[in-house]
Design a protein around this motif. Structure first.
Motif, mmCIF file in Angstrom:
data_model
loop_
_atom_site.group_PDB
_atom_site.id
_atom_site.type_symbol
_atom_site.label_atom_id
_atom_site.label_comp_id
_atom_site.label_asym_id
_atom_site.label_seq_id
_atom_site.Cartn_x
_atom_site.Cartn_y
_atom_site.Cartn_z
ATOM 1 N N ALA A 6 0.860 -1.182 0.000
ATOM 2 C CA ALA A 6 0.000 0.000 0.000
ATOM 3 C C ALA A 6 0.896 1.231 0.000
ATOM 4 O O ALA A 6 1.875 1.287 0.745
ATOM 5 N N LEU A 7 0.571 2.200 -0.837
ATOM 6 C CA LEU A 7 1.304 3.455 -0.890
ATOM 7 C C LEU A 7 0.494 4.492 -0.120
ATOM 8 O O LEU A 7 -0.685 4.711 -0.402
ATOM 9 N N ILE A 31 0.671 -3.363 -6.117
ATOM 10 C CA ILE A 31 0.161 -2.201 -5.386
ATOM 11 C C ILE A 31 -1.344 -2.380 -5.241
ATOM 12 O O ILE A 31 -2.097 -2.220 -6.196
ATOM 13 N N VAL A 32 -1.773 -2.716 -4.042
ATOM 14 C CA VAL A 32 -3.184 -3.037 -3.835
ATOM 15 C C VAL A 32 -3.989 -1.840 -3.340
ATOM 16 O O VAL A 32 -5.215 -1.849 -3.425
ATOM 17 N N GLU A 33 -3.299 -0.833 -2.806
ATOM 18 C CA GLU A 33 -4.006 0.371 -2.377
ATOM 19 C C GLU A 33 -3.138 1.599 -2.569
ATOM 20 O O GLU A 33 -1.919 1.556 -2.371
ATOM 21 N N LEU A 34 -3.797 2.699 -2.974
ATOM 22 C CA LEU A 34 -3.195 4.022 -2.929
ATOM 23 C C LEU A 34 -4.004 4.796 -1.906
ATOM 24 O O LEU A 34 -5.193 5.049 -2.125
ATOM 25 N N ASP A 35 -3.392 5.174 -0.807
ATOM 26 C CA ASP A 35 -4.143 5.773 0.291
ATOM 27 C C ASP A 35 -3.781 7.232 0.497
ATOM 28 O O ASP A 35 -2.654 7.556 0.874
ATOM 29 N N ALA A 36 -4.759 8.090 0.237
ATOM 30 C CA ALA A 36 -4.591 9.513 0.491
ATOM 31 C C ALA A 36 -5.379 9.866 1.745
ATOM 32 O O ALA A 36 -6.594 10.051 1.701
ATOM 33 N N ARG A 208 -9.597 7.928 -0.203
ATOM 34 C CA ARG A 208 -8.717 6.774 -0.369
ATOM 35 C C ARG A 208 -8.935 6.218 -1.762
ATOM 36 O O ARG A 208 -10.062 5.994 -2.196
ATOM 37 N N VAL A 209 -7.839 5.993 -2.472
ATOM 38 C CA VAL A 209 -7.916 5.516 -3.842
ATOM 39 C C VAL A 209 -7.473 4.067 -3.885
ATOM 40 O O VAL A 209 -6.348 3.745 -3.518
ATOM 41 N N VAL A 210 -8.360 3.164 -4.313
ATOM 42 C CA VAL A 210 -8.035 1.744 -4.404
ATOM 43 C C VAL A 210 -7.565 1.446 -5.815
ATOM 44 O O VAL A 210 -8.229 1.803 -6.789
ATOM 45 N N GLN A 211 -6.401 0.822 -5.920
ATOM 46 C CA GLN A 211 -5.831 0.476 -7.229
ATOM 47 C C GLN A 211 -6.734 -0.517 -7.937
ATOM 48 O O GLN A 211 -7.093 -1.556 -7.380
ATOM 49 N N PRO A 212 -7.169 -0.216 -9.169
ATOM 50 C CA PRO A 212 -8.052 -1.148 -9.878
ATOM 51 C C PRO A 212 -7.334 -2.420 -10.276
ATOM 52 O O PRO A 212 -6.112 -2.432 -10.434
ATOM 53 N N ASP A 213 -8.097 -3.515 -10.427
ATOM 54 C CA ASP A 213 -7.515 -4.776 -10.894
ATOM 55 C C ASP A 213 -6.995 -4.611 -12.316
ATOM 56 O O ASP A 213 -7.602 -3.907 -13.125
ATOM 57 N N VAL A 214 -5.862 -5.237 -12.595
ATOM 58 C CA VAL A 214 -5.266 -5.157 -13.930
ATOM 59 C C VAL A 214 -5.267 -6.543 -14.548
ATOM 60 O O VAL A 214 -4.866 -7.508 -13.917
ATOM 61 N N GLY A 215 -5.685 -6.635 -15.819
ATOM 62 C CA GLY A 215 -5.587 -7.888 -16.542
ATOM 63 C C GLY A 215 -6.775 -8.808 -16.360
ATOM 64 O O GLY A 215 -7.753 -8.575 -15.760
#
Length: 215
Positions: A6-7, A31-36, A208-215
């Motif tokens: 998590a960032l 990266i499973v979470e981007l936390d602001a 809080r920004v949650v990283q979207p699933d890729v692929g």
């Protein structure tokens, strides 16, 4: 197996820029979470905590480690110093990493931390700025990251003495960065600098920004 990370920082532009810096390492870092300015909600192996503009300073380490979703914390800093590194490790951080690290070395440090090592790494300056594709408020206006951090802390109402306590910089260094910041944004006093900061995104984000699933 990838390392779940998590960032964390109070500014969305910071965490998104850091995610961009690590974009070529998805085979190693997930990266499973981007936390602001929100608590980490997904179980992660490591929180990479960027200290830019954070008025809590190293106290934030304790809050992060108190979260059962967080296994380890690595602190990511521009204002690197051996004494501050020791304080962060004493508070429970597993890493204290300079923002001057190239992305590959940052990833290698996170891998070592995941394996249970305590990692403290400074780095040779890379053009005087953060390595890779990191970002910060005011970059598009020509502010360096140090100038931007001074403006962020001023905008949040901190005095020079409080900024020194949070960043570990000397009062003279703080005054120098503030003066150069004023020149860059063409203001002559603190009140006008705060108004400029509010207009240009220097108040912290609250989503809080949650990283979207890729692929």
């Amino acid at each position: 197996m990838t390392i779940k990370v998590a960032l964390v920082n109070d500014y969305e532009v910071i965490v998104r820029g850091l995610a961009n810096m690590l974009r070529n390492y998805t085979s190693k870092i997930d990266i499973v979470e981007l936390d602001a300015n929100r608590e980490v909600s997904t179980p992660v192996d490591i929180v990479l905590y960027d200290t830019f503009g954070d008025i809590a300073g190293h106290r934030q380490i304790n809050d992060l480690l108190a979260n059962p979703a967080v296994r380890r914390v690595a602190v990511y800093v521009w204002n690197f110093g051996p004494i501050r590194a020791k304080d962060a490790i004493r508070r429970g951080a597993s890493g204290y990493l300079s923002k001057r690290l190239p992305a590959a070395q940052l990833v290698d440090s996170l891998i070592q931390i995941h394996h249970g090592r305590t990692v403290v790494v400074d780095a040779t300056p890379v053009g005087g700025r953060t390595a890779g594709s990191a970002d910060w408020p005011g970059r598009e206006e020509g502010l360096t990251e140090r100038e931007a951090e001074m403006l962020a802390l001023i905008t949040r109402g901190l005095s020079n003495a409080e900024i020194a306590d949070v960043t570990g910089l000397s009062p003279n260094s703080i005054k120098s960065y503030i003066r150069s910041c004023y020149r860059r944004i063409d203001v002559s006093n603190r009140a006008n600098a705060v108004r400029w900061g509010v207009r240009h995104g220097f108040e912290p984000d609250h989503v809080r920004v949650v990283q979207p699933d890729v692929g």
